[in-house]
Design an enzyme around this catalytic site. Structure first.
Site, mmCIF file in Angstrom:
data_model
loop_
_atom_site.group_PDB
_atom_site.id
_atom_site.type_symbol
_atom_site.label_atom_id
_atom_site.label_comp_id
_atom_site.label_asym_id
_atom_site.label_seq_id
_atom_site.Cartn_x
_atom_site.Cartn_y
_atom_site.Cartn_z
ATOM 1 N N GLU A 70 0.882 -1.161 0.000
ATOM 2 C CA GLU A 70 0.000 0.000 0.000
ATOM 3 C C GLU A 70 0.925 1.219 0.000
ATOM 4 O O GLU A 70 1.786 1.330 0.872
ATOM 5 C CB GLU A 70 -0.867 -0.016 1.270
ATOM 6 C CG GLU A 70 -1.904 1.068 1.240
ATOM 7 C CD GLU A 70 -2.759 1.110 2.503
ATOM 8 O OE1 GLU A 70 -2.631 0.216 3.356
ATOM 9 O OE2 GLU A 70 -3.554 2.067 2.618
ATOM 10 N N ARG B 47 5.132 -12.572 10.131
ATOM 11 C CA ARG B 47 5.775 -11.305 9.905
ATOM 12 C C ARG B 47 7.182 -11.266 10.490
ATOM 13 O O ARG B 47 7.412 -11.856 11.543
ATOM 14 C CB ARG B 47 4.989 -10.298 10.749
ATOM 15 C CG ARG B 47 4.460 -9.162 10.098
ATOM 16 C CD ARG B 47 3.497 -8.408 10.953
ATOM 17 N NE ARG B 47 2.491 -8.010 10.026
ATOM 18 C CZ ARG B 47 2.574 -6.886 9.301
ATOM 19 N NH1 ARG B 47 3.518 -6.015 9.488
ATOM 20 N NH2 ARG B 47 1.662 -6.622 8.408
ATOM 21 N N LYS C 108 4.487 1.031 9.262
ATOM 22 C CA LYS C 108 4.588 2.296 8.551
ATOM 23 C C LYS C 108 3.997 3.452 9.363
ATOM 24 O O LYS C 108 4.503 4.558 9.323
ATOM 25 C CB LYS C 108 3.884 2.174 7.208
ATOM 26 C CG LYS C 108 4.742 1.475 6.173
ATOM 27 C CD LYS C 108 4.044 1.382 4.840
ATOM 28 C CE LYS C 108 3.062 0.240 4.832
ATOM 29 N NZ LYS C 108 2.493 -0.036 3.515
HETATM 30 P P1 ATP Z 1 2.783 -2.060 8.016
HETATM 31 O O1 ATP Z 1 1.968 -2.719 9.075
HETATM 32 O O2 ATP Z 1 4.221 -1.947 8.337
HETATM 33 O O3 ATP Z 1 2.203 -0.786 7.525
HETATM 34 P P2 ATP Z 1 1.536 -3.495 5.947
HETATM 35 O O4 ATP Z 1 1.381 -4.959 6.012
HETATM 36 O O5 ATP Z 1 0.361 -2.654 6.205
HETATM 37 O O6 ATP Z 1 2.769 -3.085 6.821
HETATM 38 P P3 ATP Z 1 1.600 -3.373 3.127
HETATM 39 O O7 ATP Z 1 2.047 -2.274 2.248
HETATM 40 O O8 ATP Z 1 0.157 -3.682 3.172
HETATM 41 O O9 ATP Z 1 2.129 -3.050 4.568
HETATM 42 O O10 ATP Z 1 2.439 -4.689 2.872
HETATM 43 C C1 ATP Z 1 2.856 -5.173 1.634
HETATM 44 C C2 ATP Z 1 3.271 -6.604 1.807
HETATM 45 O O11 ATP Z 1 4.368 -6.702 2.723
HETATM 46 C C3 ATP Z 1 2.159 -7.451 2.382
HETATM 47 O O12 ATP Z 1 2.076 -8.639 1.633
HETATM 48 C C4 ATP Z 1 2.583 -7.709 3.798
HETATM 49 O O13 ATP Z 1 2.100 -8.929 4.245
HETATM 50 C C5 ATP Z 1 4.099 -7.672 3.697
HETATM 51 N N1 ATP Z 1 4.689 -7.279 4.979
HETATM 52 C C6 ATP Z 1 4.454 -6.151 5.666
HETATM 53 N N2 ATP Z 1 5.123 -6.138 6.831
HETATM 54 C C7 ATP Z 1 5.826 -7.290 6.886
HETATM 55 C C8 ATP Z 1 6.713 -7.888 7.832
HETATM 56 N N3 ATP Z 1 7.018 -7.274 8.972
HETATM 57 N N4 ATP Z 1 7.224 -9.105 7.548
HETATM 58 C C9 ATP Z 1 6.937 -9.718 6.396
HETATM 59 N N5 ATP Z 1 6.111 -9.228 5.463
HETATM 60 C C10 ATP Z 1 5.551 -8.028 5.692
HETATM 61 MG MG MG Z 2 -1.426 -2.320 5.229
#
Ligand code: ATP
Ligand code: MG
Length: 551
Positions: free
Chosen positions: A35, A261, A271
């Site tokens: 995102e 994760r 983020k």
């Molecule tokens: P955050 O919680 O840090 O904002 P998010 O999951 O909302 O992270 P996205 O942009 O939606 O961020 O994530 C893109 C991809 O990265 C998704 O497939 C998510 O599962 C993966 N991802 C995000 N954080 C992690 C992590 N800590 N470890 C492994 N994969 C991750």
């Molecule tokens: Mg997200």
């Protein structure tokens, strides 16, 4: 821990093998779906390495898809940073760059299809009521009074939602599944909400936006994704992922597989929190070398190779865990040990005057660039009567087991000569002004014919030839402990030294160059450097705390 190199497959690869074996899929297609609401962090790097890595291993492909269904928080700056970071990590999506917003028409089409099948309805309950009606983990939900609207009424209202006839929050479209399901995600989840906000890519065209669970599975299906790899918090959403795809007329049905994760000690990994650090000015920006963002790690001096090796070593797991940051450091040290040129720099200069060295003489001494790389060759470093050494390499009254310089003691200057301290000159306030030594001209290059031993070898720079530099040293962003991240912020996470002295060759190196400063650690030149005024970040020290405990 999984070790791909030994050919042991992880559970994701085993699932893929199974699907290939029974002919369910032919070519493997994965995706990385960020995102664009912030910069990517090391957790995302893990996901990137996993998705692109699997595509590569199976000779398939991996898409980069911006999941831009939330118009308020998304920005072009983030889109550009994400593309840059994925490329920098060494991966390429080729022509497969997509935006969920490209599929808005399709999402809408499938929403109408669900309505026509009696599987979705327009609800007038507000957000608060929807929450109350949802029930709890132990109590079933309550059915909305609007759940029994006719197909015609639902279709009409949904079209009018799209046409902008209602205010934000006045109505939503919900899936009609099961208000008593033990899985809360299945209790008639919202599919569309009204949001009269312009979207960076679709402008004012839409005032209704699909929810993540609805948009994500359809995007995957449209793109022909075979394996939709995501993090563990989506495990409970999988039945919904499957329900949507089972109930709309789309052929492809990707298999969702979850993994845990990545979390690291003493840092933040979301983020939203990283944005707080940036917007409240705790750090210099998204690319501050203390940040666990890919941009921050790059500026700190991490290499793509080290991050990929780390991701591989961490492997994939089904259970939540926190990885020691020392493990990440181990991998950059390991990588740079092989290729970073060795140089000398003094962080806290202490003047040493070599009294028996001729006044105006200078010599250029040969120094090896990297003992671990035969092809790296040698360079010349200047030596003269006045040099700087590290101030903690001298002790007037040496402590036990202190083998460095002290009065009467002889030490080796790396690549140069043996020196013996004769006396100390102090300032009026009693602090040390300078150290006086004599050198042994026979010890040129750092050894003597009589093979006499010295216990300490010091790094040094010639005072007159040295360049002044700014050095930034880092500690973890958070202190150890439990609690709110803002309370754990480590005030001492950055130390700036503004009068370090480096060997002259470091006066004008291009930003992003890696070095090992002898005895001090690995450093990278920072983009803040200006002509004749270099700035270096310390990447890591030399001591590996992870390798020790784990091997
Ligand atoms: P955050 O919680 O840090 O904002 P998010 O999951 O909302 O992270 P996205 O942009 O939606 O961020 O994530 C893109 C991809 O990265 C998704 O497939 C998510 O599962 C993966 N991802 C995000 N954080 C992690 C992590 N800590 N470890 C492994 N994969 C991750
Ligand atoms: Mg997200």
């Amino acid at each position: 821990m999984d070790d791909g190199k030994k050919g042991i497959k992880n559970f994701i690869e085993m699932a893929i093998d199974e699907d290939l074996a029974r002919g369910k899929v032919k070519q493997i297609v994965t995706r990385f779906p960020p995102e664009p609401n912030g910069y990517l962090h090391i957790g995302h790097a893990k996901s990137i390495c996993l998705n692109f890595g699997i595509a590569k291993k199976y000779q398939g492909r991996c898409h980069l898809r911006f999941d831009d269904t939330n118009p308020e928080k998304e920005e072009q700056e983030y889109i550009e940073s994400i593309e840059k970071d994925v490329h920098w990590l060494g991966f390429d999506w080729g022509e497969h760059l997509y935006y969920a917003s490209d599929y808005y028409e399709r999402f809408y089409f499938y929403a109408e299809e669900l309505i026509e099948k009696g599987l979705a309805y327009v609800d007038d309950l507000n957000a608060q009521e929807i929450r109350e009606y949802r029930g709890t983990l132990t109590a079933p939900g309550k059915v909305s009074p609007f759940r029994t609207r006719s197909l015609e009424e639902n279709l009409d209202l949904f079209r009018r939602m799209k046409a902008g006839e209602f205010k934000d929050g006045e109505k939503v479209l919900r899936a009609k599944i099961d208000m008593a399901s033990p899985n809360m995600n299945m209790r008639d989840p919202v599919i569309y909400r009204i949001k009269k906000t312009a979207h960076p890519r679709t402008g004012d065209k839409w005032c209704i936006y699909p929810m993540y669970d609805f948009a994500h599975c359809i995007s995957d299906a449209i793109e022909g994704i075979t394996h939709s790899i995501c993090t563990l918090e989506f495990e409970d959403h999988r039945p919904l992922y499957d329900w949507f795809l089972d109930n709309i007329s789309i052929e492809n049905h990707p298999r969702q597989i979850e993994f845990a994760r990545l979390n690291l000690t003493q840092t933040v990994m979301s983020k939203r929190r990283l944005l707080t650090l940036v917007s409240e000015g705790y750090v210099r920006g998204w690319d501050d070398p203390r940040m666990p963002t890919i941009a921050g790690l790059r500026r700190r001096g991490y290499t793509p190779e080290s991050i990929r090796a780390f991701a591989e070593a961490v492997g994939v797991a089904k259970a939540y865990s926190v990885v020691d940051s020392a493990m990440l450091e181990h991998f950059v040290r390991d990588d740079l040990n092989k290729r970073a040129p060795r140089v000398m720099g003094v962080l806290h200069p202490l003047k040493v005057i070599i009294d028996n060295y001729p006044q105006n003489k200078e010599e250029w001494l040969e120094a090896e660039n990297n003992p671990n790389d035969e092809d790296s060759g040698v360079r010349s470093v200047p030596f003269s009567r006045e040099i700087y050494i590290e101030d903690d390499d001298f002790m007037e009254i040496p402590a036990k087991k202190y083998f460095r310089l002290s009065p009467g003691r002889e030490v080796r200057l790396k690549h140069a000569y043996y020196i013996t301290c004769t006396h100390v000159v102090k300032n009026d306030d009693g602090t040390i002004k300078e150290i006086h030594c004599d050198y042994d001209p026979e010890s040129r290059g750092g050894w003597t014919a009589d093979e006499r031993k010295v216990r300490g070898t010091l790094h040094w720079v010639s005072a007159a030839h040295s360049v002044k530099a700014e050095i930034r040293l880092y500690e973890p962003l958070l202190r150890e402990g439990e609690g709110d991240f803002q309370e754990l912020l480590n005030e001492g996470s950055q130390t700036v030294i503004d009068d370090a002295r480096l060997e002259p060759g470091l006066g004008n190196v291009k930003p992003g160059s890696h070095f090992q400063f002898l005895r001090l650690g690995y450093f990278i030149s920072d983009p803040d450097s200006s002509d004749g005024r270099p700035v270096f970040n310390r990447i890591v020290g030399l001591k590996d705390t992870w390798a020790k405990v784990s091997r």
